[in-house]
Design a protein around this motif. Sequence first.
Motif, mmCIF file in Angstrom:
data_model
loop_
_atom_site.group_PDB
_atom_site.id
_atom_site.type_symbol
_atom_site.label_atom_id
_atom_site.label_comp_id
_atom_site.label_asym_id
_atom_site.label_seq_id
_atom_site.Cartn_x
_atom_site.Cartn_y
_atom_site.Cartn_z
ATOM 1 N N VAL A 21 0.868 -1.180 0.000
ATOM 2 C CA VAL A 21 0.000 0.000 0.000
ATOM 3 C C VAL A 21 0.897 1.218 0.000
ATOM 4 N N GLY A 22 0.785 2.074 -0.958
ATOM 5 C CA GLY A 22 1.616 3.266 -1.032
ATOM 6 C C GLY A 22 1.023 4.419 -0.246
ATOM 7 N N GLY A 23 1.755 5.540 -0.263
ATOM 8 C CA GLY A 23 1.272 6.748 0.408
ATOM 9 C C GLY A 23 1.529 6.738 1.905
ATOM 10 N N VAL A 24 0.811 7.631 2.571
ATOM 11 C CA VAL A 24 0.945 7.762 4.036
ATOM 12 C C VAL A 24 0.160 6.665 4.722
ATOM 13 N N ARG A 25 0.812 6.048 5.710
ATOM 14 C CA ARG A 25 0.155 4.931 6.415
ATOM 15 C C ARG A 25 0.232 5.140 7.927
ATOM 16 N N ASN A 26 -0.693 4.532 8.637
ATOM 17 C CA ASN A 26 -0.719 4.512 10.111
ATOM 18 C C ASN A 26 -0.456 3.091 10.592
ATOM 19 N N LEU A 27 0.146 3.003 11.780
ATOM 20 C CA LEU A 27 0.364 1.685 12.368
ATOM 21 C C LEU A 27 0.160 1.799 13.878
ATOM 22 N N PHE A 28 -0.876 1.135 14.365
ATOM 23 C CA PHE A 28 -1.196 1.099 15.800
ATOM 24 C C PHE A 28 -0.679 -0.215 16.393
ATOM 25 N N GLY A 29 -0.194 -0.132 17.627
ATOM 26 C CA GLY A 29 0.288 -1.352 18.263
ATOM 27 C C GLY A 29 0.053 -1.348 19.768
ATOM 28 N N GLN A 30 -0.133 -2.531 20.309
ATOM 29 C CA GLN A 30 -0.280 -2.721 21.763
ATOM 30 C C GLN A 30 0.298 -4.078 22.098
ATOM 31 N N ASN B 118 3.146 -10.626 23.807
ATOM 32 C CA ASN B 118 1.832 -10.914 23.238
ATOM 33 C C ASN B 118 1.146 -9.579 22.972
ATOM 34 N N GLY B 119 0.728 -9.348 21.687
ATOM 35 C CA GLY B 119 0.145 -8.042 21.412
ATOM 36 C C GLY B 119 -0.659 -8.012 20.124
ATOM 37 N N PHE B 120 -1.008 -6.790 19.731
ATOM 38 C CA PHE B 120 -1.813 -6.551 18.530
ATOM 39 C C PHE B 120 -1.159 -5.445 17.717
ATOM 40 N N GLN B 121 -1.344 -5.529 16.382
ATOM 41 C CA GLN B 121 -0.797 -4.512 15.486
ATOM 42 C C GLN B 121 -1.744 -4.340 14.320
ATOM 43 N N SER B 122 -2.087 -3.061 14.035
ATOM 44 C CA SER B 122 -3.087 -2.826 12.975
ATOM 45 C C SER B 122 -2.879 -1.434 12.396
ATOM 46 N N PRO B 123 -3.208 -1.287 11.093
ATOM 47 C CA PRO B 123 -3.119 0.065 10.482
ATOM 48 C C PRO B 123 -4.269 0.980 10.892
ATOM 49 N N THR B 124 -5.309 0.420 11.495
ATOM 50 C CA THR B 124 -6.442 1.250 11.936
ATOM 51 C C THR B 124 -6.740 0.927 13.391
ATOM 52 N N ALA B 125 -7.142 1.949 14.129
ATOM 53 C CA ALA B 125 -7.397 1.775 15.555
ATOM 54 C C ALA B 125 -8.617 0.896 15.810
#
Length: 493
Positions: free
Chosen positions: A125-134, A321-328
Amino acid sequence: MRLRISPPLIASLLTLPLAACTVGPDYVRPQANVSEEFKEVKGWKQAQPRDTGLPGKWWEIFNDPKLNELEEQVAAANQSIIQAEAQYRQAQHLVQSVQSSLLPVATLTGTFNRFRAATGQNVAVGGVRNLFGQAVGVAWEPDLWGSVRRQVEANTSNAQASAATLHALILSSQSALADSYFQMKTLDAQKALLDETVTAFAKILEITKNRYAVGVVAKADVVQAETQLETVRAQSIDLGVQRAKLEHAIAVLIGKMPAELALAVSPLNAQPPGVPVSLPSELLERRPDIAAAERKIAAANAQIGVAKAAYFPTLNLASTNGFQSPTADTLFTMARRYWSLGPAGLALTLFDGGAKNAQYKQAIDAYDASVAAYRQTVLTGFQEVEDNLAALRILDEETQVQDKAVAAAKQALALTNNQYQAGTVSYINVMTAQTAALSNQQTAVQLLGQRLSASVLLVKALGGGWNETLVPTEDEADGDRKWTDYLILPVVE
């Protein structure tokens, strides 16, 4: 509700399989030379049975209500004692701090990244991206060789030594107050004696003036009588400086400003009480300073184990142990979940320029030094007992002789005064007799003060009613804990 968790149950379960892997020497209390009997106790008569111990409030054996009142304030208000109490609590919390090293460390992290891939980079996926993690991470270093457990042992012994040092300071402060109190009363008795002497000398001066007026004696006799009178008055006034200093010292010992304490003049009517002297072998169990020195040996012994464990490899375990996603909004879904075991690391130092070897030798040297300090403390304790036993015995003998000297000096003065008034001797004979009588009476008062001080110091040398059972146990040395102590935020009571 307060909980006793020492060591924590989880830590016990985690380290149970490794309990046998504790390197370093196990502690054995070193021997100290102890005589079978105090040398100076021979010939010294005790007023109480040998097996009668000192009471906890040992100052009550002097039967002085004012002293009792002052002593009760020492432990609660003396600032040095309050400081030592805080240092003991600090030592307890150091035990708790090391105990926590036996448990895993869990961390919670939350992250957010906003970025754009570099031009030409092959990305889905090009352009600006977000990455959320916990993520929740757990890390643990197993105490394979007992390094942490030896440190817990060392800190526990240091906490016990701190508690014994606190008791030693309390005893020292209490004995210092009693000693200053009896010194002050001795000065009061000396001043009363000098004031009585001033009155007597004033009468003699008046007689001398009358005899000079009728031409019986020379002017020199009047001058000598005035000189003697004013000299004694000056001595009486001078005692006020020493008394003021002692009163100020007592005020500080009970945690007050010197201006807040005024002790009235009172007669010195106390007599040295019978102090029960225990067997020499029991002295090791009744002096808090000896107990503190012995606990410091145990701490130094445990540090040898800590230094020795540094030779062996260390193992570090971790898991995440965690989660990672481009959207909250999709972060906490099973599709975004990840986990990992590791990294697991085993580390062994191959070369350090001899640092660990030097540290190990330092620990052994520190242990040897603490053993010598303990034995020196024991020797000093026995010396203090012997010193004050000898002082009491010798001063008692001296008092008996001095009482005879006082009686003889008073009789000689009375005879000389009669002879002077009859005109058969000169005034110089009166002065000599007066000086001898005053000197002997002053010595008698000072002897009583010295005997009282020696009794106080003997009580201190014998431990002042303290015994080794007052040293906190291992379970008590880490203090009380509440469940809130395990929270990651400070909770103020």
